[in-house]
Write an enzyme that holds these catalytic residues in place. Structure first.
Site, PDB file in Angstrom:
ATOM      1  N   LYS A   1       0.813  -1.220   0.000  1.00  0.00           N
ATOM      2  CA  LYS A   1       0.000   0.000   0.000  1.00  0.00           C
ATOM      3  C   LYS A   1       0.845   1.267   0.000  1.00  0.00           C
ATOM      4  O   LYS A   1       0.435   2.313  -0.465  1.00  0.00           O
ATOM      5  CB  LYS A   1      -0.927   0.017   1.222  1.00  0.00           C
TER       6      LYS A   1
ATOM      7  N   HIS B   1       0.784  -3.630  14.821  1.00  0.00           N
ATOM      8  CA  HIS B   1       1.345  -2.473  14.105  1.00  0.00           C
ATOM      9  C   HIS B   1       1.320  -1.327  15.108  1.00  0.00           C
ATOM     10  O   HIS B   1       0.247  -0.881  15.505  1.00  0.00           O
ATOM     11  CB  HIS B   1       0.533  -2.146  12.856  1.00  0.00           C
TER      12      HIS B   1
ATOM     13  N   GLU C   1       6.392  -5.796   8.488  1.00  0.00           N
ATOM     14  CA  GLU C   1       5.723  -5.268   7.287  1.00  0.00           C
ATOM     15  C   GLU C   1       6.168  -3.833   7.015  1.00  0.00           C
ATOM     16  O   GLU C   1       5.352  -2.903   7.032  1.00  0.00           O
ATOM     17  CB  GLU C   1       4.204  -5.296   7.487  1.00  0.00           C
TER      18      GLU C   1
HETATM   19  C1  LIG Z   1      -1.145  -3.588   8.161  1.00  0.00           C
HETATM   20  C2  LIG Z   1      -0.055  -2.637   7.810  1.00  0.00           C
HETATM   21  N1  LIG Z   1       1.196  -3.102   7.710  1.00  0.00           N
HETATM   22  C3  LIG Z   1       2.227  -2.297   7.374  1.00  0.00           C
HETATM   23  C4  LIG Z   1       2.029  -0.966   7.108  1.00  0.00           C
HETATM   24  C5  LIG Z   1       3.210  -0.138   6.727  1.00  0.00           C
HETATM   25  O1  LIG Z   1       3.550   0.724   7.726  1.00  0.00           O
HETATM   26  P1  LIG Z   1       4.857   1.624   7.618  1.00  0.00           P
HETATM   27  O2  LIG Z   1       4.810   2.331   6.319  1.00  0.00           O
HETATM   28  O3  LIG Z   1       4.787   2.519   8.787  1.00  0.00           O
HETATM   29  O4  LIG Z   1       6.045   0.716   7.715  1.00  0.00           O
HETATM   30  C6  LIG Z   1       0.741  -0.418   7.241  1.00  0.00           C
HETATM   31  C7  LIG Z   1       0.495   1.007   7.025  1.00  0.00           C
HETATM   32  O5  LIG Z   1      -0.559   1.526   7.127  1.00  0.00           O
HETATM   33  C8  LIG Z   1      -0.328  -1.283   7.588  1.00  0.00           C
HETATM   34  O6  LIG Z   1      -1.582  -0.833   7.698  1.00  0.00           O
END
Ligand SMILES: Cc1ncc(COP(=O)(O)O)c(C=O)c1O
Length: 477
Positions: free
Chosen positions: A65, A194, A268
Site C-alpha cells: 500500500k 502495528h 511489514e
Molecule cells: C497492516 C499494515 N502493515 C504495514 C504498514 C506499513 O507501515 P509503515 O509504512 O509505517 O512501515 C501499514 C500502514 O498503514 C499497515 O496498515
C-alpha cells in the site's frame, strides 16, 4: 521471461551521474514542463542492506500500500523480500510479477468476502484477524487459512496512529479470539501488531513483543502450534533517519521473549523501503506577487508560487500521511529572501503545499525539488482538475544493475544502458554535470549477502559470479 514493466525501464547511470544530475538534465532540457519523479533503485537496495544488518532475524514483507510501483515490487521481489497485501488487487499485482503466494501475508484484519475467496483461490493462506466476525467469515470462506491474531499496542508518538481502527486488546479480546478459533477448529499460527506508522517510540516494540509472547503461550496451551510473529510496520525511511534504536529494542525483546529460531519473525515495513528512493521535481507555472503593506504599496510582501503537483496529486501525503515537505529550489538563488508560499495547480484553496517559507525570488519555469516523496504519495494521487500524476523515471548505478539484472523477476530487458535513443527521448542524455553536496553512499555489503533469502535458488551463485566479474574488472583498471 517477458518484461512486464516496459513503462518503467531502469536507466543505468554512468559514474558521473546521480539523481540530482538526472533531474537537472531533464529539467533543463527545455522540453520538460510536467512534474516528474526520479526513483533510485539503489536507494532501495541500500535500505535492504541496512535492514539485514540491523534486524537479521526479521524477514521483511513490504507493505504494498505504501507505494505499489511495479518497479519497486520487482526490485523487492528480486531481493527476496515478501509482501504484505491489503486487498485482492494488491495480491494480484504481487502474484503478477511471479512472486509465490507463500511470500504474501494478507494483512488486512477486515477483509471483504470476495477478497478472502480470491486469496483462498490464489493460495494466499496467511491472514490477520482482530475480531470474532472475521473468524466466522474465514471459517466459511477459507477454513484452512493460517490465522494471525493482530493485537493493539500503540506507540506514544507516531506519524499515523492505526490502533483506533485495528488490533484487538491483547489482554482481554485476544484470548477470547484464541478460544473462539479453537472452537471453530481454525488454525492460529501467530500474532501480529502495528505500533503506528512513522513510530517515534522505540520501546513500544518491547511492550508489543512481550504481549505476543504471553499470547503464544496461551495459544500453545490451547493446542495451537504458533510459529509466526509479525512485527508490522512503523520504521522511518526518510534521508537521515535511522532504525538503529528500534532495531536495538526489537533484537533485545526477541532475545528475551523468542530466543529460539523455531518462530519465524517477519515485519511489514512500508515507508522504510521507499520514502527516500523517490525525488519529485515540480516546476513553477504561475506566480503572484502580493503587496500587503499599506504604507508601501509597491513593496512585495509575499510571493505565491503555483507548481504542477499538489495535494490532490503527490502532496496528498500532507493531508493523509501528516508528512512535512521541504522545498529545494534547483537553481541557486541570489538576492534577498522573500516570504513565500507554494500552491498546487488545482482551483481548490485547500491545495497548498507549503504555507510559509523564505525563498529567493524565482521565475516561471524554475524547478522546485522535494526529496523523500516515496511513501504514501503516488498510490493515492489523482489527476483532479485534469493535472496528471507525475511520471516516474527509474535509475540505477552500474553496481546495482550488475547485481539485479538477472535476479528474477528482473531481467536485462528491464534495464536501459548508455545514451540509447530511448534515454535521449526521456531527456536522460546524462552529461555528467557536477552537483555539489550530493553524495551517493556506496554499497559495501557483498551482493550475495544483500540477496540472501531471494527465492531464486540460483541467485547467490549469480551474485557471487557478478561480484567476481566486478572485482576482476576493477583489478584490470
Ligand atoms: C497492516 C499494515 N502493515 C504495514 C504498514 C506499513 O507501515 P509503515 O509504512 O509505517 O512501515 C501499514 C500502514 O498503514 C499497515 O496498515
Amino acid at each position: 521471461m517477458k518484461v512486464t514493466n516496459l513503462d518503467e525501464r531502469i536507466h543505468v547511470l554512468d559514474s558521473s551521474a546521480n539523481v540530482m544530475t538526472v533531474i537537472r538534465d531533464i529539467g533543463n532540457s527545455g522540453v520538460q514542463e510536467e512534474a516528474f519523479y526520479v526513483l533510485d533503485i539503489g536507494d532501495i537496495v541500500r535500505k535492504h542492506q541496512i535492514w539485514k544488518e540491523q534486524l537479521p532475524r526479521v524477514d521483511p514483507y513490504y507493505a504494498v500500500k505504501c507505494n505499489d510501483s511495479l518497479t519497486v515490487l520487482e526490485v523487492l521481489a528480486a531481493l527476496g523480500v515478501g509482501f504484505d497485501c491489503a486487498s485482492k488487487s494488491e495480491i494480484n499485482k504481487v502474484l503478477g510479477i511471479g512472486v509465490d503466494s507463500s511470500r504474501i501475508i494478507f494483512a488486512n484484519p477486515a477483509k471483504p468476502a470476495s477478497h478472502i475467496r480470491h486469496a483462498a483461490a490464489m493460495g494466499v493462506d496467511t491472514m490477520t484477524v482482530d475480531n470474532e466476525s472475521e473468524l466466522h467469515k474465514i471459517k466459511q470462506l477459507h477454513p484452512v487459512a493460517k490465522i494471525v491474531i493482530r493485537i493493539r499496542c500503540d506507540a506514544e508518538l507516531a506519524q499515523c496512529q492505526l490502533g483506533m481502527k485495528f488490533g484487538c486488546d491483547p489482554t482481554h479480546e485476544a484470548p477470547n479470539l484464541l478460544h473462539l478459533a479453537r472452537m471453530l477448529e481454525l488454525d492460529v499460527v501467530g500474532i501480529s501488531f502495528h505500533v503506528g506508522s512513522g513510530c517515534q517510540d522505540p520501546p513500544v516494540f518491547q511492550r508489543a513483543i512481550r504481549h505476543a509472547r504471553i499470547l503464544f503461550n496461551l495459544a500453545i496451551d490451547l493446542g495451537f502450534k504458533p510459529y509466526l510473529l509479525d512485527l508490522g510496520g512503523g520504521y522511518p525511511g526518510v534521508k537521515g533517519s535511522s532504525i538503529d534504536k528500534i532495531a536495538e529494542v526489537i533484537n533485545e525483546a526477541l532475545a528475551e521473549c523468542f530466543p529460539t529460531e523455531d518462530v519465524h519473525i517477519i515485519a511489514e515495513p512500508g515507508r522504510f523501503y521507499v520514502a527516500s528512493a523517490f525525488t519529485l521535481a515540480t516546476s513553477i507555472h504561475s506566480k503572484r506577487a502580493v503587496r500587503k503593506d499599506p504604507t508601501s504599496p509597491n513593496t512585495v510582501t509575499h510571493v505565491m508560487y503555483y507548481i504542477n503537483d499538489g495535494v490532490y496529486g503527490s502532496f496528498n501525503c500532507l493531508l493523509y500521511d501528516h508528512q512535512q515537505v521541504i522545498p529545494l529550489p534547483l537553481k541557486n538563488g541570489c538576492g534577498k529572501m522573500i516570504q513565500s508560499s507554494i500552491w498546487g495547480p488545482t482551483c481548490d484553496g485547500l491545495d497548498q503545499v507549503v504555507e510559509n517559507v523564505l525563498l529567493h525570488d524565482m521565475d516561471l519555469g524554475e524547478w522546485i525539488i522535494f526529496e523523500n516523496m516515496g511513501a504514501y504519495t503516488l498510490p493515492v494521487a489523482s489527476p483532479f482538475n485534469g493535472f496528471p500524476v507525475p511520471k516516474v523515471h527509474v535509475v540505477a548505478d552500474e553496481g546495482v544493475w550488475l547485481m539485479l539484472k538477472d535476479a528474477f523477476p528482473l531481467t536485462e530487458d528491464h534495464f536501459v544502458i548508455g545514451n540509447t535513443p530511448s534515454n535521449l527521448r526521456l531527456g536522460l542524455d546524462i552529461g555528467g554535470t557536477n552537483i555539489d553536496g550530493w553524495t551517493d553512499p556506496s554499497i559495501d555489503m557483498a551482493a550475495s549477502e544483500i540477496l540472501a533469502g531471494s527465492s531464486d535458488p540460483t541467485a547467490s551463485f549469480l551474485y557471487d559470479y557478478v561480484e567476481k566479474m566486478v572485482r576482476g574488472r576493477m583489478l584490470d583498471l
